[in-house]
Design an enzyme around this catalytic site. Structure first.
Site, mmCIF file in Angstrom:
data_model
loop_
_atom_site.group_PDB
_atom_site.id
_atom_site.type_symbol
_atom_site.label_atom_id
_atom_site.label_comp_id
_atom_site.label_asym_id
_atom_site.label_seq_id
_atom_site.Cartn_x
_atom_site.Cartn_y
_atom_site.Cartn_z
ATOM 1 N N HIS A 173 1.006 -1.390 -0.255
ATOM 2 C CA HIS A 173 0.197 0.546 -0.013
ATOM 3 C C HIS A 173 1.150 1.324 0.149
ATOM 4 O O HIS A 173 0.280 2.192 -0.347
ATOM 5 C CB HIS A 173 -1.075 -0.130 1.283
ATOM 6 C CG HIS A 173 -0.627 -0.280 2.474
ATOM 7 N ND1 HIS A 173 -0.078 -0.855 3.149
ATOM 8 C CD2 HIS A 173 0.189 1.646 3.244
ATOM 9 C CE1 HIS A 173 0.420 -0.553 4.630
ATOM 10 N NE2 HIS A 173 0.022 1.156 4.176
ATOM 11 N N ASP A 206 -0.008 -7.331 0.943
ATOM 12 C CA ASP A 206 0.727 -6.532 1.377
ATOM 13 C C ASP A 206 2.182 -5.918 1.346
ATOM 14 O O ASP A 206 2.891 -5.375 2.158
ATOM 15 C CB ASP A 206 0.101 -5.753 2.806
ATOM 16 C CG ASP A 206 0.322 -4.288 2.509
ATOM 17 O OD1 ASP A 206 0.222 -3.303 2.404
ATOM 18 O OD2 ASP A 206 -0.492 -3.662 3.872
ATOM 19 N N SER A 284 4.818 2.702 7.555
ATOM 20 C CA SER A 284 4.471 1.703 7.150
ATOM 21 C C SER A 284 5.482 0.832 6.328
ATOM 22 O O SER A 284 6.242 1.407 5.642
ATOM 23 C CB SER A 284 3.052 1.714 6.357
ATOM 24 O OG SER A 284 1.587 2.056 7.162
#
Length: 428
Positions: A173, A206, A284
Site C-alpha cells: 500500500h 501487503d 508503514s
C-alpha cells in the site's frame, strides 16, 4: 593530599541531633565546609554555626562516625527550624574524604541497569539505521505553466534492505498507484536518495519489493529473525519515518500474537504481530526488531479512531516475509495455490441460506476443479431460479466455514499439491 571532612552521616547527625565535634567548648563556634576535591587543591564554602552551651557535667556519649569522633549531649536545645532546614540543604554536596586505600571516584564506574538498557537500545538503533530506508512515491503530472511532464509527490513510507543486491522490502500500500519511488539511504557520510525499480508485489499479503538503482556502496541488510517463537511481553523496537520524520525509533512490547488484518485486496493476513510501540502514518513498511536487533516483522497497520497511534499497531511476521520475498524476487510475483473456482461472497451466500461453507459459483471447464468433479451454480432456464452448486465445507482435515477460512487454509499449501475437498451438494 588526603583531607578529613565531616561525612554525610556526621553532618546530618550534627544538624538534627545536635552532635558536637570533639574538642568543641561551650559557647564556642565551629565551621564545616562543602568540600570539592581537586588533584592539586581543595576548594569549598565554609558555613559558621554557633551552638548554645550545655550544662557543666552533663553526660555525653562517644559515637564513632567513620573516622570522626562526635560527642552527643544527653539533652540539648533544638535549633530554629528555618536554620536547620537551611543547613541541611547546604550539606547535600558534602562528601566523605577518601580513606587510606579507598579508590577515588571516576567516570568509569559500572553502569546501572537502566543505563545499560538505554545503551543497548542506542546501539541497536545505530546498527539498524543504515538498513532502514525512507521511501518517497511519485505520480506523473503536468506543469500547468510549461506543460512539461513532472513528478508529483504522492506519499511517504518506510522500508528496509533485504539483501546486498539492493532489494528493499516495503508494504504494497506504500507504492500502490505510484509511478515511481525514490529510496533514501543513510550512511556515515549522510543521506543519499536513489531511484528504484519495482520488482514485484503481492497485494494479498501487503508486500512489495523494490530494487535500488545505481547504488555502488556497501549495503547492510537487517539480520532476519524468527516470529514463530515470539512471546507476549518481549521487547520490540519500531524504526521508520512517521509523518516524513526519517529514522524515528519507538519502543514497546509484543502485545499479542496470531492477530488477523485485512490486506488491500480484502484477503486476510494471518499470524500478525500486535505491538504497543507507536506506529503512525509513514511507519508503514518499516522494521520491527527484537531486543537482539533481529527483524521480526514489518510494520503495516494501526488500529486508531483518530488515524494516529493509539497503542495498537500490527506488523506482518517475518516468517511470512521469508516465504513471500524470495518468490517475488525470483518471479516478480507470488504464485499462490488456487482450486480454480469462483465463489459467492459470504453476505450474499447467507441471504440464500448458506450459513456455513463457501458456495461455488463457477467452475471453468479446463480447471482442476472441473476434473475433480466440483459443480458450480446455475439458473433454471424455465423458471429463472438459481440452482445452487456445491458448498465447500472442508479441505483435508480443515473445516471451512467462510471464504476467509478458505484463504487461510489454501495459504498452507504450495501450487501442485493434492488436496481432498469436502462439499455439501444438493440433490434432486
Amino acid at each position: 593530599m588526603a583531607m578529613s571532612v565531616v561525612s554525610h552521616a556526621a553532618v546530618y547527625g550534627l544538624l538534627a541531633g545536635h552532635m558536637s565535634p570533639p574538642g568543641l567548648q561551650p559557647h564556642s563556634s565551629f565551621s564545616f565546609a562543602h568540600v570539592r576535591r581537586h588533584p592539586h587543591r581543595t576548594t569549598g564554602t565554609q558555613i559558621r554555626l554557633s551552638l548554645p552551651s550545655e550544662p557543666e557535667g552533663a553526660p555525653h556519649e562517644q559515637t564513632m562516625l567513620g573516622s570522626t569522633t562526635a560527642r552527643l549531649p544527653a539533652a540539648a536545645p533544638k535549633l530554629p527550624r528555618r536554620l536547620m532546614l537551611a543547613l541541611t540543604c547546604a550539606t547535600l554536596g558534602v562528601q566523605r574524604a577518601p580513606t587510606s586505600g579507598a579508590a577515588p571516584f571516576t567516570t568509569d564506574m559500572p553502569l546501572s541497569a537502566l543505563q545499560q538498557q538505554e545503551k543497548t537500545v542506542e546501539d541497536l538503533f545505530l546498527r539498524a539505521t543504515p538498513s532502514v530506508v525512507y521511501i518517497n512515491t511519485y505520480i506523473s503530472g503536468t506543469n500547468r505553466i510549461t506543460m512539461n511532464a513532472v513528478e508529483v509527490p504522492r506519499g511517504t513510507g518506510s522500508g528496509f534492505i533485504w539483501d546486498k543486491e539492493g532489494h528493499v522490502v516495503t508494504n504494497y500500500h506504500v507504492i500502490k498507484g505510484a509511478n515511481g519511488a525514490k529510496v533514501g539511504i543513510t550512511t556515515a557520510t549522510g543521506t543519499s536518495v536513489y531511484d528504484s525499480t519495482l520488482v514485484g508485489y503481492n497485494p494479498d499479503k501487503d508486500v512489495a519489493v523494490l530494487k535500488i538503482n545505481d547504488y555502488t556502496g556497501p549495503l547492510k541488510p537487517l539480520a532476519v529473525g524468527c516470529s514463530s517463537t515470539l512471546r507476549v511481553g518481549q521487547t520490540t523496537l519500531a524504526i521508520g519515518n512517521p509523518f516524513g520524520l526519517d529514522h524515528s525509533l519507538t519502543l514497546g512490547v509484543v502485545s499479542g500474537l496470531g492477530r488477523e488484518v485485512m490486506s488491500p485486496t480484502g484477503r486476510p493476513i494471518t499470524n500478525v504481530i500486535q505491538t504497543d510501540a507507536a506506529i503512525n502514518p509513514g511507519n508503514s513498511g518499516g522494521a520491527l526488531l527484537d531486543s537482539s536487533g533481529n527483524l521480526i516483522g514489518m510494520n503495516t497497520a494501526i488500529y486508531s479512531p483518530s488515524g494516529a497511534s493509539a497503542g495498537i499497531g500490527f506488523a506482518i511476521p517475518v516468517d511470512t516475509l521469508k516465504q513471500q520475498v524470495p518468490n517475488i524476487i525470483k518471479n516478480g510475483k507470488v504464485l499462490r495455490p488456487t482450486i480454480g473456482i469462483s465463489y459467492m461472497q459470504g453476505a450474499q451466500a447467507r441471504a440464500l441460506g448458506v450459513n456455513r461453507g463457501v458456495l461455488v459459483l463457477g467452475v471453468p471447464a479446463d480447471s482442476n476443479a472441473a476434473r475433480a468433479g466440483l459443480r458450480g451454480s446455475s439458473r433454471d432456464q424455465r423458471t429463472g431460479q438459481m440452482i445452487m452448486g456445491d458448498v465447500i465445507i472442508g479441505i483435508d482435515n480443515n473445516s471451512i466455514d467462510s471464504d476467509t477460512d478458505l484463504f487461510k487454509v489454501l495459504d498452507q499449501y504450495e501450487p501442485g499439491q493434492r488436496v481432498k475437498i469436502v462439499v455439501r451438494r444438493q440433490t434432486g
